[in-house]
Scaffold this active site. Structure first.
Site, PDB file in Angstrom:
ATOM      1  N   HIS A   4       0.842  -1.208   0.000  1.00  0.00           N
ATOM      2  CA  HIS A   4       0.000   0.000   0.000  1.00  0.00           C
ATOM      3  C   HIS A   4       0.879   1.261   0.000  1.00  0.00           C
ATOM      4  O   HIS A   4       0.613   2.220  -0.724  1.00  0.00           O
ATOM      5  CB  HIS A   4      -0.882   0.050   1.259  1.00  0.00           C
ATOM      6  CG  HIS A   4      -1.899  -1.051   1.366  1.00  0.00           C
ATOM      7  ND1 HIS A   4      -2.018  -1.836   2.483  1.00  0.00           N
ATOM      8  CD2 HIS A   4      -2.857  -1.479   0.500  1.00  0.00           C
ATOM      9  CE1 HIS A   4      -3.013  -2.704   2.315  1.00  0.00           C
ATOM     10  NE2 HIS A   4      -3.529  -2.516   1.117  1.00  0.00           N
ATOM     11  N   LYS A  58     -16.908  -7.274   6.620  1.00  0.00           N
ATOM     12  CA  LYS A  58     -15.652  -7.970   6.310  1.00  0.00           C
ATOM     13  C   LYS A  58     -14.957  -8.492   7.561  1.00  0.00           C
ATOM     14  O   LYS A  58     -13.910  -9.103   7.467  1.00  0.00           O
ATOM     15  CB  LYS A  58     -14.706  -7.021   5.562  1.00  0.00           C
ATOM     16  CG  LYS A  58     -15.052  -6.857   4.087  1.00  0.00           C
ATOM     17  CD  LYS A  58     -13.894  -6.303   3.289  1.00  0.00           C
ATOM     18  CE  LYS A  58     -14.240  -6.260   1.806  1.00  0.00           C
ATOM     19  NZ  LYS A  58     -13.214  -5.561   1.014  1.00  0.00           N
ATOM     20  N   ARG A 110      -1.845  -6.200  -8.184  1.00  0.00           N
ATOM     21  CA  ARG A 110      -0.671  -7.056  -7.976  1.00  0.00           C
ATOM     22  C   ARG A 110      -0.518  -8.072  -9.086  1.00  0.00           C
ATOM     23  O   ARG A 110       0.567  -8.319  -9.567  1.00  0.00           O
ATOM     24  CB  ARG A 110      -0.790  -7.808  -6.644  1.00  0.00           C
ATOM     25  CG  ARG A 110      -0.497  -6.962  -5.448  1.00  0.00           C
ATOM     26  CD  ARG A 110      -0.995  -7.613  -4.218  1.00  0.00           C
ATOM     27  NE  ARG A 110      -2.430  -7.878  -4.372  1.00  0.00           N
ATOM     28  CZ  ARG A 110      -3.248  -8.107  -3.377  1.00  0.00           C
ATOM     29  NH1 ARG A 110      -2.802  -8.167  -2.163  1.00  0.00           N
ATOM     30  NH2 ARG A 110      -4.527  -8.298  -3.590  1.00  0.00           N
ATOM     31  N   SER A 126      -2.913  -7.964   2.704  1.00  0.00           N
ATOM     32  CA  SER A 126      -3.275  -7.875   4.130  1.00  0.00           C
ATOM     33  C   SER A 126      -3.726  -9.248   4.629  1.00  0.00           C
ATOM     34  O   SER A 126      -3.438  -9.631   5.762  1.00  0.00           O
ATOM     35  CB  SER A 126      -4.405  -6.860   4.322  1.00  0.00           C
ATOM     36  OG  SER A 126      -3.992  -5.589   3.901  1.00  0.00           O
TER      37      SER A 126
HETATM   38  O1  PNS Z   1      -8.828  -3.156   0.399  1.00  0.00           O
HETATM   39  P1  PNS Z   1     -10.117  -3.649  -0.165  1.00  0.00           P
HETATM   40  O2  PNS Z   1     -10.897  -4.419   0.874  1.00  0.00           O
HETATM   41  O3  PNS Z   1      -9.946  -4.429  -1.442  1.00  0.00           O
HETATM   42  O4  PNS Z   1     -10.969  -2.324  -0.524  1.00  0.00           O
HETATM   43  C1  PNS Z   1     -12.267  -2.428  -1.042  1.00  0.00           C
HETATM   44  C2  PNS Z   1     -13.003  -1.089  -0.933  1.00  0.00           C
HETATM   45  C3  PNS Z   1     -13.024  -0.619   0.508  1.00  0.00           C
HETATM   46  C4  PNS Z   1     -12.305  -0.061  -1.783  1.00  0.00           C
HETATM   47  C5  PNS Z   1     -14.445  -1.324  -1.471  1.00  0.00           C
HETATM   48  O5  PNS Z   1     -15.020  -2.402  -0.804  1.00  0.00           O
HETATM   49  C6  PNS Z   1     -15.323  -0.088  -1.301  1.00  0.00           C
HETATM   50  O6  PNS Z   1     -15.188   0.866  -2.014  1.00  0.00           O
HETATM   51  N1  PNS Z   1     -16.240  -0.140  -0.296  1.00  0.00           N
HETATM   52  C7  PNS Z   1     -17.154   0.925  -0.029  1.00  0.00           C
HETATM   53  C8  PNS Z   1     -18.591   0.522  -0.448  1.00  0.00           C
HETATM   54  C9  PNS Z   1     -18.796   0.780  -1.916  1.00  0.00           C
HETATM   55  O7  PNS Z   1     -18.714   1.883  -2.403  1.00  0.00           O
HETATM   56  N2  PNS Z   1     -19.127  -0.305  -2.656  1.00  0.00           N
HETATM   57  C10 PNS Z   1     -19.402  -0.203  -4.089  1.00  0.00           C
HETATM   58  C11 PNS Z   1     -18.154  -0.357  -4.931  1.00  0.00           C
HETATM   59  S1  PNS Z   1     -18.254  -1.881  -5.748  1.00  0.00           S
END
Ligand code: PNS
Length: 172
Positions: free
Chosen positions: A18, A42, A91, A129
């Site tokens: 990150h 999650k 990645r 992570s």
């Molecule tokens: O690190 P991650 O868990 O891959 O991040 C995912 C994240 C937090 C970017 C994604 O789940 C997100 O944007 N969550 C907020 C809810 C949202 O807007 N969902 C619609 C997008 S598909």
């Protein structure tokens, strides 16, 4: 104010993968907002406060990085900022499908919002992570893959001794 990018994620916990993305994004953008998602579904290992504290501590001397958390839709959070783009790291090809769906959904929710992908550098392409948590939980070393503060916090979470584990003695 300059160009601002939003770097959203769970950061549970933040890794050097990150950090590499943030540092390289600072070569392109004037400011990067690290936006930590509050997503209890999650079942994160670290609370949002703990994640905020770890990321803020790492970037405390980098004024071009702002650290925040958000609840609900990412597009709604982005709309409250002056960010021009969502930033995500890739990645491997296995990340692509999930990222493609997410970027497409975000663009469908806000047609002006683009997602910019940066390839994770070769030193960290195997770091996630999820695997960091698994290795740390089982007592493996994650030094060099996450900041020292994160190493310490993982050890506290999993109640691991700071010293090395006992060696297995085959003649027992
Ligand atoms: O690190 P991650 O868990 O891959 O991040 C995912 C994240 C937090 C970017 C994604 O789940 C997100 O944007 N969550 C907020 C809810 C949202 O807007 N969902 C619609 C997008 S598909």
């Amino acid at each position: 104010m300059g160009k601002v990018a939003i770097y959203p994620g769970s950061f549970d916990p933040m890794t050097y993968g990150h950090i590499d993305i943030v540092e390289r994004a600072l070569e392109i953008f004037d400011k990067v907002i690290v936006a930590i998602a509050v997503n209890e579904e999650k079942r994160p290992l670290f609370t949002v406060e703990e994640r905020l504290q770890m990321v803020k501590a790492f970037f405390k001397d980098t004024p071009k990085v702002m650290v925040d958390s958000f609840k609900g839709l990412l597009v709604d959070y982005v709309a409250k900022t002056n960010a021009v783009v969502i930033l995500r790291g890739l990645r491997a090809t296995s990340d692509f499908e999930y990222e493609f769906h997410m970027a497409s959904m975000n663009r469908s929710l806000d047609t002006h919002l683009d997602t910019l992908f940066m390839m994770t550098s070769k030193d960290y392409f195997f770091v996630s992570s999820r695997t960091i948590k698994e290795v740390a939980r089982l007592g493996g070393g994650v030094e060099g893959l996450v900041p020292d503060l994160v190493v310490r916090r993982l050890k506290q979470k999993f109640k691991l001794p700071v010293t090395k584990r006992n060696q297995i003695r085959w003649d027992d």
